[in-house]
Design an enzyme around this catalytic site. Structure first.
Site, PDB file in Angstrom:
ATOM      1  CB  CYS A 125      -0.974   0.007   1.176  1.00 47.21           C
ATOM      2  SG  CYS A 125      -0.196   0.250   2.787  1.00 47.21           S
ATOM      3  CG  HIS A 182      -3.331  10.831  12.308  1.00 43.37           C
ATOM      4  ND1 HIS A 182      -4.528  10.160  12.131  1.00 43.37           N
ATOM      5  CD2 HIS A 182      -2.645  10.721  11.147  1.00 43.37           C
ATOM      6  CE1 HIS A 182      -4.558   9.686  10.889  1.00 43.37           C
ATOM      7  NE2 HIS A 182      -3.429  10.020  10.276  1.00 43.37           N
ATOM      8  CG  HIS A 224      -6.763   5.882   8.398  1.00 44.94           C
ATOM      9  ND1 HIS A 224      -5.893   6.837   7.929  1.00 44.94           N
ATOM     10  CD2 HIS A 224      -7.883   6.547   8.805  1.00 44.94           C
ATOM     11  CE1 HIS A 224      -6.456   8.021   8.050  1.00 44.94           C
ATOM     12  NE2 HIS A 224      -7.661   7.883   8.569  1.00 44.94           N
ATOM     13  CG  ASP A 254      -7.191  -4.568   3.394  1.00 50.47           C
ATOM     14  OD1 ASP A 254      -6.515  -4.286   4.414  1.00 50.47           O
ATOM     15  OD2 ASP A 254      -7.210  -3.837   2.389  1.00 50.47           O
ATOM     16  NE  ARG A 296      -4.253  -2.739   4.042  1.00 51.22           N
ATOM     17  CZ  ARG A 296      -4.595  -1.528   3.552  1.00 51.22           C
ATOM     18  NH1 ARG A 296      -3.745  -0.533   3.567  1.00 51.22           N
ATOM     19  NH2 ARG A 296      -5.807  -1.338   3.051  1.00 51.22           N
ATOM     20  CB  CYS A 309      -2.434   1.652   6.630  1.00 46.36           C
ATOM     21  SG  CYS A 309      -1.693   2.355   5.196  1.00 46.36           S
TER      22      CYS A 309
END
Length: 139
Positions: free
Chosen positions: A62, A99, A102, A106, A114, A116
């Site tokens: 990704c 932060h 996310h 999947d 996941r 990310c």
């Protein structure tokens, strides 16, 4: 945990600040931990809480570092993110609310998650460094 925004602006790079304090994101495939495979622990760049282990890191393709689990439950908090016209689940550090990225459903088994995560929101610590700091804390 109360954070002084002026002190954070001095301590963090502009990208680290934008991501952790303003819920930004780095360009895909640009982060230093995307294709990084050393063994160790990933910590929050803001408060240094341990978040992820290299044992759960995987190449999802990704463009951001991906993990299929957190180091321990309670190290992160999840929040609904409806920005950009999408509904996603935001991942924040539970200690300082920085932060991180996310989480998606999947990922690989057994968690099918996941996480990310932006490279700019984390730092990598080698196992020797963690053991050394724990030894000093017991003295």
């Amino acid at each position: 945990m109360e954070l002084n925004k002026d002190e954070l602006r001095k301590r963090l790079t502009p990208l680290q600040y934008q991501i952790t304090q303003e819920s930004g994101t780095e360009r895909p495939f640009s982060g230093k931990y995307n294709k990084f495979n050393k063994k160790g622990t990933y910590i929050c760049v803001v408060c240094h809480q341990e978040l992820f282990s290299s044992e759960t890191k995987f190449d999802s393709g990704c463009g951001w570092p991906s993990f299929n689990d957190v180091l321990e439950q309670g190290k992160i908090s999840l929040h609904k993110d409806a920005s950009l016209g999408l509904v996603r689940t935001e991942v924040r550090c539970s200690k300082c609310q920085a932060h991180l990225g996310h989480v998606f459903g999947d990922g690989p088994l057994p968690t099918k998650k996941r996480y990310c995560i932006n490279s700019a929101s984390i730092e990598f610590i080698e196992p020797e460094t963690i053991a050394s700091s724990q030894d000093q804390n017991t003295l």
